[in-house]
Enzyme design. Structure first.
Site, PDB file in Angstrom:
ATOM      1  N   CYS A 182      20.831  15.695  31.896  1.00  0.00           N
ATOM      2  CA  CYS A 182      21.812  14.765  32.461  1.00  0.00           C
ATOM      3  C   CYS A 182      22.807  15.463  33.375  1.00  0.00           C
ATOM      4  O   CYS A 182      23.746  14.828  33.864  1.00  0.00           O
ATOM      5  CB  CYS A 182      22.581  14.058  31.334  1.00  0.00           C
ATOM      6  SG  CYS A 182      21.550  13.018  30.283  1.00  0.00           S
ATOM      7  N   ARG A 217      24.359   7.230  35.330  1.00  0.00           N
ATOM      8  CA  ARG A 217      23.406   7.289  34.216  1.00  0.00           C
ATOM      9  C   ARG A 217      24.115   7.559  32.904  1.00  0.00           C
ATOM     10  O   ARG A 217      23.859   6.878  31.899  1.00  0.00           O
ATOM     11  CB  ARG A 217      22.366   8.371  34.490  1.00  0.00           C
ATOM     12  CG  ARG A 217      21.353   8.544  33.368  1.00  0.00           C
ATOM     13  CD  ARG A 217      20.495   9.774  33.600  1.00  0.00           C
ATOM     14  NE  ARG A 217      19.399   9.836  32.636  1.00  0.00           N
ATOM     15  CZ  ARG A 217      18.566  10.843  32.512  1.00  0.00           C
ATOM     16  NH1 ARG A 217      18.695  11.901  33.307  1.00  0.00           N
ATOM     17  NH2 ARG A 217      17.593  10.829  31.616  1.00  0.00           N
TER      18      ARG A 217
END
Length: 301
Positions: A197, A243
Site C-alpha cells: 500500500c 485506496r
C-alpha cells in the site's frame, strides 16, 4: 473473399520490410530466445511473483510488441551493419549477463537485455535502426529489479507519507482515528500500512504505463512529455491514499474481515482506475498549455 484475406493479413503481420535481412533477423530472434528463455524462467520464479516487480512480464511483452510493431521504421533503408560498435557492445552485454546469471544477480541479467538487443540491432542493420528502436530498449529498464535496500529506502518514506495524509484526511472528516508510525488506529481496529500500500509497486507500474501512453500518443512537445512523466508521481500517491482511505473506512464500518478480504483485493483495481483516470485528465489539462498535436495518429477513439 474472407478465406483469402485472412492469410494475406497474416502474411502482412509476419512480413519484414524490404531493407531487412530476413535470415539475419530470424537468427537474431532465435539466438535471443535461446539466450534469455532461462533468464525469464528464473525471473518468473524469483522476481515477478513479488508485488513490487509484478509488472515485469507486462513490460517484456510491451517491449517485444513495440520492436515488432516498429519493424518498418527500425529496418527502413539499406542495411549498414556497425561491426566496430556492435561487437564490443554485444561482448560487454554477454559478459554482464553471464556473470549475473552465474551469481543469481537478477538485476544484472535484466540490465544486460537492452544492451544485447541494441548490439544485435547494430550488427544486423546499423545505427539508424538502433536510433529508431530507442524507446522499446529504454522501456526494458523498467524490468530491472531494484536492490532490496533501494526498495526499502523508497518504500518506508512512502508508507509514512500515505499514513500521515490518510490520518489527516479522516481526522478532519470527523473520524476517531490515530496513528502510530505506519499503523492507523480507528475505533477498535488497527491497520498496518503494508509495503503493497506504500505506492512503490503502483509508482513503477504507472510510470511505465504513462511512458507507454506518451509513446502511443506520440506528442511532439518535449515539455508536455516531461510534464506528464512527472505528474504520474503525485497521481500515484493520491491513488494510494484513496485506496488506504477506502480500506480504513470499510474496516471501520463493516469490520476487519470485510476490509481485509475481497475489498482489499478489489481496492487494487480502484487504485489503478483512479491513477489512469487522473493521468488522462492531467493530459487533457496539459493540452490547454501545450499546443501540439500527436504524430501518426489514425482516427479518433
Amino acid at each position: 473473399m474472407s478465406s483469402t484475406s485472412a492469410p494475406s493479413s497474416m502474411r502482412s503481420m509476419l512480413a519484414l520490410p524490404p531493407g531487412a535481412n530476413a535470415a539475419a533477423v530470424v537468427v537474431l530472434i532465435l539466438g535471443l530466445g535461446v539466450l534469455f528463455t532461462p533468464t525469464y524462467m528464473r525471473l518468473a520464479d524469483e522476481v515477478w511473483h513479488v508485488d513490487v516487480h509484478g509488472h515485469g512480464p507486462l513490460i517484456l511483452g510491451v517491449c517485444l510488441w513495440l520492436l515488432w510493431h516498429d519493424r518498418e521504421k527500425i529496418f527502413a533503408g539499406a542495411a549498414q551493419p556497425d561491426m566496430a560498435l556492435g561487437f564490443p557492445l554485444l561482448l560487454a552485454g554477454l559478459v554482464v549477463h553471464a556473470f549475473g546469471y552465474s551469481q543469481s544477480l537478477n538485476m544484472l541479467t535484466t540490465l544486460s537485455q537492452p544492451v544485447i538487443f541494441g548490439a544485435c540491432i547494430l550488427l544486423v542493420h546499423g545505427r539508424a535502426a538502433l536510433k529508431a528502436a530507442w524507446f522499446p530498449l529504454f522501456f526494458m529498464l523498467f524490468m530491472v529489479p531494484l536492490p532490496e535496500t533501494i526498495v526499502q529506502g523508497i518504500t518506508m518514506p512512502l508508507k509514512q507519507a500515505v499514513s500521515v495524509v490518510t490520518e489527516w484526511l479522516l481526522h478532519h472528516a470527523g473520524y476517531p482515528i490515530g496513528r502510530n508510525g505506519v499503523t492507523l488506529v480507528i475505533g477498535q481496529y488497527q491497520l498496518l500500512v503494508a509495503d503493497a500500500c506504500s505506492g512503490m509497486n503502483s509508482l513503477l507500474t504507472l510510470e511505465s504505463l504513462g511512458l507507454l501512453y506518451m509513446r502511443l500518443m506520440n506528442y511532439t512537445s518535449k515539455a508536455r512529455n516531461i510534464f506528464l512523466a512527472i505528474a504520474i508521481i503525485p497521481t500515484s500517491f493520491i491513488a494510494n491514499v484513496t485506496r488506504v482511505v477506502i480500506l480504513v473506512l470499510v474496516t471501520y464500518y463493516f469490520g476487519d474481515e470485510v476490509g481485509q478480504g475481497f475489498v482489499h483485493d478489489f481496492s487494487g483495481l480502484v487504485l489503478f482506475a483512479v491513477s489512469l483516470v487522473g493521468i488522462y485528465f492531467i493530459d487533457r489539462l496539459a493540452g490547454v498549455f501545450f499546443k501540439d498535436g500527436a504524430r501518426g495518429q489514425k482516427g479518433a477513439a
